[in-house]
Design a protein around this motif. Structure first.
Motif, PDB file in Angstrom:
ATOM      1  N   GLU A  60     -31.058  -3.628 -37.049  1.00 30.55           N
ATOM      2  CA  GLU A  60     -31.244  -4.963 -37.596  1.00 30.55           C
ATOM      3  C   GLU A  60     -32.135  -5.791 -36.678  1.00 30.55           C
ATOM      4  OE1 GLU A  60     -28.624  -8.789 -39.131  1.00 30.55           O
ATOM      5  OE2 GLU A  60     -27.584  -7.015 -38.373  1.00 30.55           O
ATOM      6  N   GLY A  61     -33.166  -6.388 -37.267  1.00 35.62           N
ATOM      7  CA  GLY A  61     -34.120  -7.182 -36.506  1.00 35.62           C
ATOM      8  C   GLY A  61     -33.636  -8.605 -36.279  1.00 35.62           C
ATOM      9  N   LEU A  62     -34.311  -9.288 -35.394  1.00 38.76           N
ATOM     10  CA  LEU A  62     -34.006 -10.685 -35.109  1.00 38.76           C
ATOM     11  C   LEU A  62     -34.294 -11.539 -36.345  1.00 38.76           C
ATOM     12  CD1 LEU A  62     -35.687 -10.777 -31.602  1.00 38.76           C
ATOM     13  CD2 LEU A  62     -33.232 -10.821 -32.051  1.00 38.76           C
ATOM     14  N   ASP A  63     -33.583 -12.657 -36.469  1.00 41.04           N
ATOM     15  CA  ASP A  63     -33.761 -13.532 -37.627  1.00 41.04           C
ATOM     16  C   ASP A  63     -35.030 -14.374 -37.527  1.00 41.04           C
ATOM     17  OD1 ASP A  63     -31.405 -12.650 -38.846  1.00 41.04           O
ATOM     18  OD2 ASP A  63     -30.199 -14.085 -37.710  1.00 41.04           O
ATOM     19  N   GLY A 115     -45.217 -17.358 -28.030  1.00 41.02           N
ATOM     20  CA  GLY A 115     -46.478 -16.660 -27.788  1.00 41.02           C
ATOM     21  C   GLY A 115     -46.541 -15.233 -28.284  1.00 41.02           C
ATOM     22  N   GLU A 116     -47.525 -14.532 -27.748  1.00 42.61           N
ATOM     23  CA  GLU A 116     -47.798 -13.153 -28.138  1.00 42.61           C
ATOM     24  C   GLU A 116     -46.622 -12.236 -27.815  1.00 42.61           C
ATOM     25  OE1 GLU A 116     -51.226 -10.148 -26.842  1.00 42.61           O
ATOM     26  OE2 GLU A 116     -51.967 -12.159 -27.330  1.00 42.61           O
ATOM     27  N   LEU A 117     -46.017 -12.435 -26.643  1.00 46.23           N
ATOM     28  CA  LEU A 117     -44.856 -11.625 -26.275  1.00 46.23           C
ATOM     29  C   LEU A 117     -43.709 -11.864 -27.248  1.00 46.23           C
ATOM     30  CD1 LEU A 117     -43.381  -9.640 -24.458  1.00 46.23           C
ATOM     31  CD2 LEU A 117     -42.871 -11.540 -22.903  1.00 46.23           C
ATOM     32  N   GLY A 118     -43.514 -13.101 -27.659  1.00 45.94           N
ATOM     33  CA  GLY A 118     -42.473 -13.420 -28.629  1.00 45.94           C
ATOM     34  C   GLY A 118     -42.696 -12.732 -29.965  1.00 45.94           C
ATOM     35  N   ALA A 160     -41.159  -8.345 -33.672  1.00 46.01           N
ATOM     36  CA  ALA A 160     -41.562  -7.197 -34.494  1.00 46.01           C
ATOM     37  C   ALA A 160     -40.940  -5.876 -34.045  1.00 46.01           C
ATOM     38  CB  ALA A 160     -43.085  -7.069 -34.484  1.00 46.01           C
ATOM     39  N   ASN A 161     -40.522  -5.776 -32.771  1.00 48.52           N
ATOM     40  CA  ASN A 161     -40.144  -4.464 -32.229  1.00 48.52           C
ATOM     41  C   ASN A 161     -38.790  -4.366 -31.537  1.00 48.52           C
ATOM     42  OD1 ASN A 161     -42.795  -2.975 -32.625  1.00 48.52           O
ATOM     43  ND2 ASN A 161     -43.458  -4.778 -31.501  1.00 48.52           N
ATOM     44  N   GLU A 193     -39.711 -12.813 -16.845  1.00 46.12           N
ATOM     45  CA  GLU A 193     -40.492 -12.229 -17.937  1.00 46.12           C
ATOM     46  C   GLU A 193     -40.889 -10.791 -17.615  1.00 46.12           C
ATOM     47  OE1 GLU A 193     -44.774 -13.027 -19.767  1.00 46.12           O
ATOM     48  OE2 GLU A 193     -43.357 -14.653 -20.243  1.00 46.12           O
ATOM     49  N   GLY A 194     -41.224 -10.519 -16.366  1.00 45.12           N
ATOM     50  CA  GLY A 194     -41.552  -9.150 -15.958  1.00 45.12           C
ATOM     51  C   GLY A 194     -40.377  -8.210 -16.155  1.00 45.12           C
TER      52      GLY A 194
END
Length: 90
Positions: A15-18, A24-27, A32-33, A67-68
């Protein structure tokens, strides 16, 4: 109806996030993944990191470090090892 994603952390459909929880791009990549289950695992690790390393989230270097670790945990399959951490005894 919930959406499913192929979770890169768990290596399975889940199940993916709602909604996008990180900017940003990382978000977008996380949305998506990464599954809800993997994100919940990361949140526990993140809390432990913040507390044990006494990170100040107002400090850009602390946010960069966090973040790393998040990238490594979610996308590279690495576990977070906190030097000197001992889980509470039950």
């Amino acid at each position: 109806m919930s959406r499913t994603v192929y979770c890169q952390r768990l290596k399975k459909e889940a199940e993916g996030l709602d909604f996008q929880l990180y900017p940003g791009e990382l978000g977008e990549k996380i949305f998506a993944n990464i599954s809800k289950e993997a994100w919940a695992e990361w949140q526990k690790k993140q809390t432990m990191l913040i507390n044990e390393k006494r990170l100040n989230l107002m400090d850009p270097k602390s946010r960069e470090l966090l973040e790393g670790h998040m990238r490594a945990f979610l996308f590279e399959g690495k576990d977070i090892d906190i030097e000197g951490y001992k889980p509470p005894s039950e």
